[in-house]
Write a protein that holds these residues in place. Sequence first.
Motif, PDB file in Angstrom:
ATOM      1  N   MET A   1      75.941  75.796  66.955  1.00  0.00           N
ATOM      2  CA  MET A   1      76.173  76.212  65.011  1.00  0.00           C
ATOM      3  C   MET A   1      76.213  77.115  63.789  1.00  0.00           C
ATOM      4  N   ILE A   2      77.010  78.347  63.794  1.00  0.00           N
ATOM      5  CA  ILE A   2      75.745  79.537  63.265  1.00  0.00           C
ATOM      6  C   ILE A   2      75.804  79.042  61.289  1.00  0.00           C
ATOM      7  N   HIS A   3      74.372  78.820  61.491  1.00  0.00           N
ATOM      8  CA  HIS A   3      74.650  78.572  59.477  1.00  0.00           C
ATOM      9  C   HIS A   3      75.397  79.054  58.944  1.00  0.00           C
ATOM     10  N   THR A   4      76.085  78.318  57.626  1.00  0.00           N
ATOM     11  CA  THR A   4      76.445  79.032  56.949  1.00  0.00           C
ATOM     12  C   THR A   4      76.076  78.954  55.329  1.00  0.00           C
ATOM     13  N   LEU A   5      76.182  80.409  54.790  1.00  0.00           N
ATOM     14  CA  LEU A   5      75.455  80.173  53.592  1.00  0.00           C
ATOM     15  C   LEU A   5      76.506  80.526  52.005  1.00  0.00           C
ATOM     16  N   THR A   6      77.104  79.328  51.708  1.00  0.00           N
ATOM     17  CA  THR A   6      78.046  79.651  50.858  1.00  0.00           C
ATOM     18  C   THR A   6      77.806  79.614  49.188  1.00  0.00           C
ATOM     19  N   ALA A   7      78.738  80.821  48.887  1.00  0.00           N
ATOM     20  CA  ALA A   7      77.773  81.271  47.823  1.00  0.00           C
ATOM     21  C   ALA A   7      78.428  80.768  46.084  1.00  0.00           C
ATOM     22  N   PRO A   8      77.372  80.170  45.565  1.00  0.00           N
ATOM     23  CA  PRO A   8      78.018  79.895  44.502  1.00  0.00           C
ATOM     24  C   PRO A   8      79.132  80.254  43.380  1.00  0.00           C
ATOM     25  N   ALA A   9      80.140  79.505  42.401  1.00  0.00           N
ATOM     26  CA  ALA A   9      80.561  80.410  41.537  1.00  0.00           C
ATOM     27  C   ALA A   9      79.479  81.430  40.875  1.00  0.00           C
ATOM     28  N   GLN A  10      78.277  81.156  40.412  1.00  0.00           N
ATOM     29  CA  GLN A  10      77.661  82.140  39.681  1.00  0.00           C
ATOM     30  C   GLN A  10      77.294  83.614  40.365  1.00  0.00           C
TER      31      GLN A  10
END
Length: 248
Positions: A1-10
Amino acid sequence: MIHTLTAPAQWRQIDLLSDLHLGPDTPGTLARLEQHLAQTPAQAVLLLGDIFEVWVGDDARNEPFEAGVVRLLRDASRRLDLFFMHGNRDFLVGAELLADAGMTALPDPTVLDAFGQRWLLVHGDAQCLADTAYQAFRRQVRSPEWQAQVLAQPLEARQALGRQMRKGSRAAQAAQLMATDLDAETCRALLNEAGATTMIHGHTHRPAEHDLGDGLRRVVLSDWDLDGTPPRGDVIRLSAAGLQRLSL
């Protein structure tokens, strides 16, 4: 499973950079990094490896040069979200340095989910499969056993090794980088696994954009050398408008 960084709205803009190879003999590059971190309109900066020319262990972070870099990063982290991905030069960066510098570790590879797209981020060395000697070396130095043995040595011994590495011919390093490139099929497979269409990486010091077919591409960051002639370096900035390459 590839790590995911989800960008916050700001996060409205995200800067990506790599291969600064910071050391005591690169004051111009260090000064340009300080300027960029102070002036960028981005809310996040992702450092994709080889930020240091060599890193001999986190117990070196209080040495004069290293302490200066840590202060610079820590100051920047008060206004920016900073992330760090290991490269082939600074793979011994550990939790103590990251904490002192205000940075968050970024696994290699990582999917960045931002602005309605998925961007695949890697340093780039793991995909240079044609360089079989380097891949064998990489497997060795990334093993916990090897790292534990090296870090058990006195700091002075590791610093001497670092000085020896810095004395290595820049021309020889450049020739080695030019001798290999990322394996296209491996990049396509990784992109498909990640559900992404664009890979962004450094390592090769050859800024370019490569068409991998089927709507897939890889985008290569430049290395930084603001002490050389001519000076060079770039930043890739992501936003809702897409991908923009900014020359330094």
